[in-house]
Write an enzyme that holds these catalytic residues in place. Sequence first.
Site, PDB file in Angstrom:
ATOM      1  N   GLY A 216       0.731  -1.258   0.000  1.00  0.00           N
ATOM      2  CA  GLY A 216       0.000   0.000   0.000  1.00  0.00           C
ATOM      3  C   GLY A 216       0.757   1.304   0.000  1.00  0.00           C
ATOM      4  O   GLY A 216       0.133   2.358  -0.141  1.00  0.00           O
ATOM      5  N   GLY A 218       2.978   2.638  -2.146  1.00  0.00           N
ATOM      6  CA  GLY A 218       3.415   3.201  -3.413  1.00  0.00           C
ATOM      7  C   GLY A 218       2.659   4.460  -3.807  1.00  0.00           C
ATOM      8  O   GLY A 218       1.482   4.632  -3.485  1.00  0.00           O
ATOM      9  N   CYS A 221      -0.337   3.556  -5.805  1.00  0.00           N
ATOM     10  CA  CYS A 221      -1.126   2.464  -5.241  1.00  0.00           C
ATOM     11  C   CYS A 221      -2.232   3.014  -4.351  1.00  0.00           C
ATOM     12  O   CYS A 221      -2.002   3.934  -3.569  1.00  0.00           O
ATOM     13  CB  CYS A 221      -0.214   1.527  -4.443  1.00  0.00           C
ATOM     14  SG  CYS A 221      -1.082   0.153  -3.668  1.00  0.00           S
TER      15      CYS A 221
END
Length: 386
Positions: A216, A218, A221
């Site tokens: 999670g 990124g 993301c």
Amino acid sequence: MGMWVGRGRKARAAYGFDDIALVPGTLTVNPNEVDVSWELCGHRYGIPIIAAAMDGVVGPRLAVEMGRLGGLAVLNLEGVFSRYANPEDVLDRIVSASQEEATKIIQSIYSEPIKEDLIHQRIREIKKGGGPAVVSSIPQRAERFGQIAQEAGADIFVVQSTVTTARHIATEYTPVDLGKLKRSLAIPLVIGNVVTYEACLELMEVGADALLIGVGPGAACTSREVLGLGVPQVTATADAAAARDFHYKKTGRYIPVITDGGMTTGGDVCKAFASGADAVMIGSAFARATEAPGRGYHWGMATPHANLPRGTRIRVGIAGSLEQILFGPAFTEDGTLNLVGAIRTCMGSVGAQSIRELQQTELIIAPTIKTEGKVFQQAQKLGSPR
């Protein structure tokens, strides 16, 4: 351990890069004399940095250049380079789409079937250019693509999904047997993504040669928003490193942990190593390279999901060449250029002569470290990534 969040319910405190700082050492080292290399399955790589398996980040051109500079870059076998003979036209459509249409266009583009001959072709292109060929697939295609990649001459195979575990329950399909996959490959197998001590240990026990750590964080993301999943990277990395060290003491086999995502500056990268990482995987910083396929845009690997996309296309701009991002010279003060220089200088300041020694750096919880005394920088929007 943890704090009560309600009657009968505890939650453990977890920390990200902005929550901590590194304490200078009792001795210092000339930054030019530190060793920033790392090792995977007996192969030593000059810099401990990997470009992430995302189409806006890694194509054959960037993979070759990354290899020349001493690092690794992962080509996504689920991406446009293995679906289209001429990916440039497809990339044009993605980067020119409006923000409102971008996700739909990406979903339609990724509905094109993956072609085995293109997998062979892309790996040959990287090898011909002199770079190590590192490729990835999702677990559902890992057995088939792993064999194809190995036959084509790949050097490292990566199995990667939002969350990967050694035990997966499914009745609609046969889950990949990661232990069997490892035994069938003569090349290193890297598995991700994972964030817990127990899951890391189990993946190490089935034969993983390295693990990708991060769910999670990124830049492109949205798993945390869509699914509520994630562990801040300092805590995730420290837990994974503890599993690595326990496994090493038990078996004598050292399994590198690679912090994946959430790093935009040299400071973030240094904190990842101090938290226990052996190497880092970076996406958005390299999406800003002139050699990157995304031309200043970056989109998450889960964006093309047919029913529940967990990523978005973001504009990151062009910062310079890949060599400049890694080695400088830096012409901005925000820490996004000369990442290797930042690692060297940090190592010198904490007295670490190797990445292993950097992992032992004292950490402090310091959420005000980025703002303390920075009133003028904040007012003028200086010193932070733009």
